[in-house]
Design a protein around this motif. Structure first.
Motif, PDB file in Angstrom:
ATOM      1  N   PHE A  43     -12.804  50.357  36.449  1.00  0.00           N
ATOM      2  CA  PHE A  43     -12.416  51.372  35.472  1.00  0.00           C
ATOM      3  C   PHE A  43     -10.914  51.353  35.200  1.00  0.00           C
ATOM      4  O   PHE A  43     -10.482  51.477  34.060  1.00  0.00           O
ATOM      5  N   THR A  44     -10.118  51.188  36.250  1.00  0.00           N
ATOM      6  CA  THR A  44      -8.660  51.261  36.098  1.00  0.00           C
ATOM      7  C   THR A  44      -7.998  49.926  35.799  1.00  0.00           C
ATOM      8  O   THR A  44      -6.820  49.889  35.454  1.00  0.00           O
ATOM      9  N   GLY A  45      -8.738  48.829  35.957  1.00  0.00           N
ATOM     10  CA  GLY A  45      -8.158  47.519  35.697  1.00  0.00           C
ATOM     11  C   GLY A  45      -7.299  47.002  36.832  1.00  0.00           C
ATOM     12  O   GLY A  45      -6.416  46.178  36.621  1.00  0.00           O
ATOM     13  N   THR A  46      -7.531  47.503  38.040  1.00  0.00           N
ATOM     14  CA  THR A  46      -6.809  47.029  39.211  1.00  0.00           C
ATOM     15  C   THR A  46      -7.795  46.299  40.124  1.00  0.00           C
ATOM     16  O   THR A  46      -8.894  45.982  39.717  1.00  0.00           O
ATOM     17  N   THR A  47      -7.394  46.075  41.352  1.00  0.00           N
ATOM     18  CA  THR A  47      -8.293  45.431  42.309  1.00  0.00           C
ATOM     19  C   THR A  47      -8.845  46.474  43.277  1.00  0.00           C
ATOM     20  O   THR A  47      -8.225  47.526  43.491  1.00  0.00           O
ATOM     21  N   SER A  48      -9.975  46.166  43.864  1.00  0.00           N
ATOM     22  CA  SER A  48     -10.553  47.087  44.843  1.00  0.00           C
ATOM     23  C   SER A  48      -9.650  47.197  46.070  1.00  0.00           C
ATOM     24  O   SER A  48      -9.600  48.240  46.715  1.00  0.00           O
ATOM     25  N   GLN A  49      -8.914  46.145  46.387  1.00  0.00           N
ATOM     26  CA  GLN A  49      -7.977  46.182  47.503  1.00  0.00           C
ATOM     27  C   GLN A  49      -6.867  47.206  47.236  1.00  0.00           C
ATOM     28  O   GLN A  49      -6.486  47.965  48.129  1.00  0.00           O
ATOM     29  N   GLU A  50      -6.366  47.239  46.028  1.00  0.00           N
ATOM     30  CA  GLU A  50      -5.332  48.213  45.678  1.00  0.00           C
ATOM     31  C   GLU A  50      -5.882  49.642  45.753  1.00  0.00           C
ATOM     32  O   GLU A  50      -5.205  50.555  46.220  1.00  0.00           O
TER      33      GLU A  50
END
Length: 101
Positions: A43-50
């Motif tokens: 949804f946010t366009g980041t990584t799951s790690q972040e």
């Protein structure tokens, strides 16, 4: 109006209040109420790690069950509007979510 998610009731009015501009709720309709870091990352366009880092530092509300993180939609909305709430002076109104070990 309250909907249910399993046996849990979801307070739609509280969700709408957390998204005062109405920018995100319609985009979150296809996501489950309790999202995984993968859902939030998509949804946010980041990584799951972040997302896991944000959860671990307490910057985003969520709960941990064993090694798995879950983020309620309300927690994501609070994070997305965090800067605005801090500027308006009502950042302390957010109720922290507990971590389950």
């Amino acid at each position: 109006m309250k909907e249910t998610y399993g046996e849990m009731e979801i307070d739609e009015a509280r969700l709408a209040a957390a998204d005062p501009d109405g920018l995100y709720l319609f985009m979150l309709e296809d996501y489950p109420y309790m999202m995984t870091p993968d859902h939030v990352a998509a949804f946010t366009g980041t990584t799951s790690q972040e997302i896991r880092k944000l959860l671990g530092r307490g910057e985003m509300q969520g709960c941990r069950i064993g090694i798995r993180w879950l983020v309620p939609k309300l927690g994501l909305l609070n994070y997305l509007y965090k800067d605005r709430r801090e500027k308006e002076g009502d950042a302390n109104e957010e109720a922290p979510l507990r971590q389950a070990l």
